[in-house]
Motif scaffolding. Sequence first.
Motif, short mmCIF file in Angstrom:
data_model
loop_
_atom_site.label_atom_id
_atom_site.label_comp_id
_atom_site.label_asym_id
_atom_site.label_seq_id
_atom_site.Cartn_x
_atom_site.Cartn_y
_atom_site.Cartn_z
N GLY A 171 0.81 -1.21 0.00
CA GLY A 171 0.00 0.00 0.00
C GLY A 171 0.84 1.26 0.00
N LEU A 172 1.99 1.21 -0.66
CA LEU A 172 2.90 2.34 -0.72
C LEU A 172 2.91 2.86 -2.15
CD1 LEU A 172 5.87 0.75 1.27
CD2 LEU A 172 3.77 1.78 2.16
N PRO A 173 2.60 4.11 -2.37
CA PRO A 173 2.43 4.64 -3.72
C PRO A 173 3.64 4.41 -4.62
CG PRO A 173 1.72 6.23 -2.08
CD PRO A 173 2.39 5.13 -1.33
N ARG B 222 6.55 -6.74 -8.74
CA ARG B 222 7.96 -6.35 -8.54
C ARG B 222 8.02 -5.06 -7.73
NH1 ARG B 222 7.52 -7.67 -13.94
NH2 ARG B 222 8.59 -9.61 -14.57
N VAL B 223 9.04 -4.97 -6.91
CA VAL B 223 9.18 -3.82 -6.02
C VAL B 223 10.32 -2.92 -6.51
CG1 VAL B 223 9.83 -3.10 -3.68
CG2 VAL B 223 8.25 -5.01 -4.01
N ARG C 155 12.82 2.33 -0.30
CA ARG C 155 13.70 2.90 0.71
C ARG C 155 13.41 4.39 0.90
NH1 ARG C 155 18.03 -0.41 2.04
NH2 ARG C 155 18.16 -2.32 0.80
N ALA C 156 13.18 5.09 -0.22
CA ALA C 156 12.89 6.51 -0.11
C ALA C 156 11.58 6.75 0.63
CB ALA C 156 12.84 7.13 -1.50
N LYS D 54 11.29 9.00 3.98
CA LYS D 54 10.48 10.22 3.93
C LYS D 54 9.33 10.18 4.93
CE LYS D 54 12.09 12.72 0.34
NZ LYS D 54 12.39 14.16 0.37
N ASN D 55 8.76 8.98 5.14
CA ASN D 55 7.58 8.86 5.99
C ASN D 55 7.89 8.35 7.39
OD1 ASN D 55 5.03 9.32 4.10
ND2 ASN D 55 6.56 8.18 2.91
N GLY D 56 9.16 8.22 7.71
CA GLY D 56 9.52 7.78 9.06
C GLY D 56 9.07 6.37 9.36
N GLY D 57 9.21 5.47 8.39
CA GLY D 57 8.82 4.08 8.59
C GLY D 57 7.50 3.76 7.91
#
Length: 465
Positions: free
Chosen positions: A53-55, A63-64, A70-71, A75-78
């Motif tokens: 669920g990460l844009p 595929r990731v 990592r960014a 950026k979102n603190g975890g």
Amino acid sequence: MNNTVSGCDGRDQRIKEKEKDSVVKHNVTGEGTGDKFHRVSASTLIPANIPLGLPGVMDAEGRVDESRLRAYIVKNGGVSPSERGQVWRFLFGMFPCSSTALERPLLHGQLAVRYQVMKRKWQQLLPACVRLRLNGTDAELVAAVKYYEQRKKAAQELCQEQSEELRERLSFLELQAQVVFERVTFDLEELQEAIRIIDKDVPRTDRDLAYYLGEGSGNLLVLREILITYAAFHPEVSYAQGMNDLCSRFLEVLDSEVDTYWSFSCYMEKFSRDFRADGLHRKIELEAELLKELDPQLHTHLVTDNMDRLTFCHRWLLLGFQREFEHSDALRLFEILSCDHLELISQQVERAHYRERLACKLSLDDRPLSEPQAINAEFTFELFICAAILLLHRDVLLRCRNEVQLIQFTSSLQGTLDLNSILNKAEEHFYNYCKRSAWDHLNTGCRTHKSKEDQFIHQLRNLFS
């Protein structure tokens, strides 16, 4: 010696997809029994075809994009607890980011069988070490063994229900694994010594965590078997004190014996040196160098003979500040540190340096250019985190006069630090460190106008926004 592993041995060979509302589950109803107990299923895996669920992180085939992952974490603190288990399987290398959703269940099956063959091998060679030796004084540990045995029995019953097709496939995978590990030999004396230390350390794992309380205490025995298997097949590293706390973190988040073993192993490929004296000594040296850059007075005070340099920071750096922050924040920090935070930013800073050098060269055709002061690539983000903590408590540290007082200071911090505040301070210190490097270059190398300096610093500041 016959190392054949039956296709029905252990819960780790049962491959199924199971959606989890939370990564860490407790009080799971035991299949095959009427009891409720904490169960670590090696095949408990968030379905591989469920997108993160990460844009923009996962494509349609699963595929990731590792750099975006990592960014995003940085950026979102975890990430959220519900996504942490799935994210860690990619972040720590258990699953290649290039793998698809269709490939991962097959890969997971291979990893599960390989782990079982590896574990069975040391158990056959050292049958007396299969069970944790109890002295009867630790009632919780005695109960943990009981719960663990219940879980093993339930898993064996489940194994009997496997289809013939699945049994055949597992048997083939086991044969492959046996070929891979057939020639592996152990130094039994060294392994027995490692097991002796593991058996002392595992009961010391933080048992205040919900994951190891009550019936979940059986997870301590799972942790023990992971650590022994790792020590057996990584003799160059073996086992060192502190690995139990580190591995415990993986087990709690992944809730899977197999997945914990492989993720922990991948992590140790990069950081095993930290558990050796030379690696730890180098890290302390780097922290001292960084502190000298940021606060020469505090550095001078802490590196006197009486202070014995910065060895009081040893546990912080070894275990990623596991006990200095509230537990959920410590997990967030661990995944942030594992993103190579400064590596990502330093690459952007270097590109900014390059663009500025190019601009200087175009405007100063015949003037020789000096190279800018390099950013020390060994200054990892954990060192800036450590420095931020030291500088936050600068006044207290300046009043310390010996190592005993420093140890008392570190003990007083446990569970008291605010992660968001420390992260902001650490980034601020890194920004100022980069800014000084940029100013040194601009003022001594290019001799550009003030507007040029402002332009570069503005560009640098944007990297931290």
